[in-house]
Design a protein around this motif. Structure first.
Motif, PDB file in Angstrom:
ATOM      1  N   PHE A  31     -24.514  36.766  54.673  1.00 45.31           N
ATOM      2  CA  PHE A  31     -23.713  37.902  55.131  1.00 45.31           C
ATOM      3  C   PHE A  31     -22.209  37.637  55.074  1.00 45.31           C
ATOM      4  N   PRO A  41     -20.330  46.498  54.908  1.00 46.06           N
ATOM      5  CA  PRO A  41     -21.546  46.649  55.713  1.00 46.06           C
ATOM      6  C   PRO A  41     -21.787  48.111  56.115  1.00 46.06           C
ATOM      7  N   THR A  45     -25.274  47.817  60.557  1.00 49.99           N
ATOM      8  CA  THR A  45     -24.984  46.383  60.433  1.00 49.99           C
ATOM      9  C   THR A  45     -23.703  46.045  61.184  1.00 49.99           C
TER      10      THR A  45
END
Length: 78
Positions: A31, A41, A45
């Protein structure tokens, strides 16, 4: 990017690796690396990461506040 800045600050303060952060916060070890390369994102998220930072940042602040003060020759004047 706002989110990446908050994450980088957290990583710096904790010494946590980017892959550990991604795994703990989202079960996605790539990520942070993907964010650094421009990943955007989704709203959900973003919310999950901000919640993680809020919860763990509060723990970090509490640990610092409750840590005992240790005297050393560096902070004692005679």
């Amino acid at each position: 990017m706002y989110l990446l800045g908050k994450i980088e600050k957290y990583l710096s303060a904790t010494g946590m690796t980017p892959t550990r952060f991604g795994r703990d916060a989202l079960n996605d070890p790539r990520f942070v690396l993907d964010l650094r390369r421009g990943r955007e994102p989704r709203r959900r998220t973003l919310s999950r990461v901000l919640t993680y930072l809020e919860q763990h940042g509060a723990l970090l602040r509490r640990e610092k506040r409750d840590a005992p003060f240790i005297l050393s020759h560096h902070n004692v004047s005679i």
